[in-house]
Design an enzyme around this catalytic site. Sequence first.
Site, mmCIF file in Angstrom:
data_model
loop_
_atom_site.group_PDB
_atom_site.id
_atom_site.type_symbol
_atom_site.label_atom_id
_atom_site.label_comp_id
_atom_site.label_asym_id
_atom_site.label_seq_id
_atom_site.Cartn_x
_atom_site.Cartn_y
_atom_site.Cartn_z
ATOM 1 N N SER A 128 0.838 -1.206 0.000
ATOM 2 C CA SER A 128 0.000 0.000 0.000
ATOM 3 C C SER A 128 0.868 1.249 0.000
ATOM 4 O O SER A 128 2.082 1.191 0.231
ATOM 5 C CB SER A 128 -0.876 0.004 1.248
ATOM 6 O OG SER A 128 -0.061 0.253 2.379
ATOM 7 N N LYS A 129 0.213 2.378 -0.218
ATOM 8 C CA LYS A 129 0.924 3.658 -0.205
ATOM 9 C C LYS A 129 1.592 3.862 1.148
ATOM 10 O O LYS A 129 2.691 4.399 1.237
ATOM 11 C CB LYS A 129 -0.046 4.793 -0.503
ATOM 12 C CG LYS A 129 0.610 6.161 -0.388
ATOM 13 C CD LYS A 129 -0.293 7.272 -0.805
ATOM 14 C CE LYS A 129 0.385 8.618 -0.705
ATOM 15 N NZ LYS A 129 0.788 8.979 0.661
ATOM 16 N N ARG A 130 0.916 3.396 2.190
ATOM 17 C CA ARG A 130 1.476 3.572 3.532
ATOM 18 C C ARG A 130 2.829 2.859 3.685
ATOM 19 O O ARG A 130 3.730 3.346 4.350
ATOM 20 C CB ARG A 130 0.485 3.079 4.590
ATOM 21 C CG ARG A 130 0.208 4.156 5.616
ATOM 22 C CD ARG A 130 -0.915 3.788 6.550
ATOM 23 N NE ARG A 130 -2.141 3.459 5.844
ATOM 24 C CZ ARG A 130 -2.949 2.463 6.177
ATOM 25 N NH1 ARG A 130 -2.658 1.686 7.198
ATOM 26 N NH2 ARG A 130 -4.063 2.234 5.502
ATOM 27 N N GLY A 176 4.947 2.428 1.318
ATOM 28 C CA GLY A 176 5.897 3.268 0.597
ATOM 29 C C GLY A 176 6.344 4.440 1.461
ATOM 30 O O GLY A 176 7.530 4.742 1.571
ATOM 31 N N ASP A 177 5.363 5.086 2.104
ATOM 32 C CA ASP A 177 5.683 6.244 2.961
ATOM 33 C C ASP A 177 6.570 5.808 4.128
ATOM 34 O O ASP A 177 7.528 6.480 4.499
ATOM 35 C CB ASP A 177 4.397 6.864 3.525
ATOM 36 C CG ASP A 177 3.547 7.482 2.433
ATOM 37 O OD1 ASP A 177 4.102 7.729 1.337
ATOM 38 O OD2 ASP A 177 2.345 7.708 2.655
#
Length: 511
Positions: free
Chosen positions: A266-268, A270-271
């Site tokens: 998920s994007k999370r 990646g962050d």
Amino acid sequence: MKNDNIRVRFAPSPTGPLHIGGVRTALYNYLFAKQHNGTFILRIEDTDRTRFVPGAQEYIIESLRWCGIIPDEGVSAGGDFGPYIQSERKDIYTQYAQQLLDSGNAYYAFDTADELEQMREALLKDKHETFQYDAAHRLSMKNSLTMTAEEVEQWLKSDKPYVIRFKMPANEQLTINDMIRGEVHVNTATLDDKVLFKSDGMPTYHLANIVDDHLMKISHVIRGEEWLPSMPLHVMLYKAFGWESSMPEFAHLPLLLKPDGNGKLSKRDGDRLGFPVFPLRWPLDVNKEEIASGYRESCYYPEAFINMLALLGWNPGSEQEIFSMQELINTFSMERVGKSGSKFDPEKAKWFNKQYLLKQPDAEICKEAIPYLHGKENLYDTKTLEKICGLIKERLHFVKEIWEQVHFFFEAPTTYDEKAVHKRWKEGTSSTMNNLIEVIKNIEPYNINECDTTINAWITSNELNLGTVFNSLRLCLVGELKGPHIFDIMDIIGKEETIRRIETAAKIINY
Ligand code: GLU
């Protein structure tokens, strides 16, 4: 020769930026189409207006363009089966929804959200069952199967909301083949009467998707695993329309998983771990603040990005890791796509970029490097700049990291790594360095070979410690114990600058 029997589509919904899992789906569709001389189609599935995000369609098109996944047909490419944006095909879906109503495969349902909720609660309370709008319950609900024809007609004439639901057969055993998963067995008793059409005049994903795949003569549906549960409904829709004989084959691709732990990438993630999960920055609009970073803006080569993605789920069956798009087209096969999810590895992604960087000629790396040299590139001619790039390229994953590796070619050090000084700069080192200056002054012609021979001879005849001399010299020239071969550095910065730096260091670092 074009093969009209192979037509595949990538059918994203413009609900936000395209996840790299989506790019991989597009890529596998593209590879499959190209390998068979078939057609790769881009269709935009935007019937859910509540989730529509402005700019997302443009983002999808730009992402595919950057990746080199160019549609043969569809949005931005045109073709004989358009329009390729679903919201422009409303009338077509109305007609097909009517066909299902007429054939008794669908019905109107009038239950309000509250009524559905009441039913759900009552069933849970009385029978400990979870409610599903299906063959077992549809006759207790408010729909065209339980109301009179007049009541239905009146309702439809009023502007009260309604939906059209698929009438899923009560008990039919299905065996469906998936190219990746093999046979999938389902009994329709477990499936509900999905909504196909809403009173806003828009079909749901399921109806629009099937109608379009049929009308656009799609031969293979290659998509993400999250759509596997919808496959039985889709097969039943093909049957209901009488299109079974031309039904496409299905292939559901495994998920891309988090680098650590379980679950979908998920994007999370990646962050949290510092890598992009989108091909381009989002939003693309330069005036807006970036919400999510992209591979393009992180300076990945599109070829490296594609190569990395291709291997996340597909195994070439050999040790080969570096594949051009053409090689992927030649070697890709659906049989070698795995069933289980692939863990995304951010370090491996960087590794791929490095391999592509190293494949570039030094002149190319140099051109790319100019913006990162802080205007100091004019200190050298192009040939020398290219030489510098060649010397340090092995230390880069991205060209944008170059300054860290080359700054000492352009600027004398102003500080000296304390730890290294402590360890390497002994009593007497300053005077040894001052003696070395005299040696260097006499090197003529001043080049790598002469520096090498003369300095080594001087070390031997004075019985100096090789390591101490070279480490101290490196500290003088670089400020730290890093960088390419010392004679390369001396050669590039030149005799005068070499001497100046040793003089300065010998003064500043004093014991
Ligand atoms: N519109 C669907 C999506 O956003 C497409 C699924 C399919 O390929 O059937 O992923």
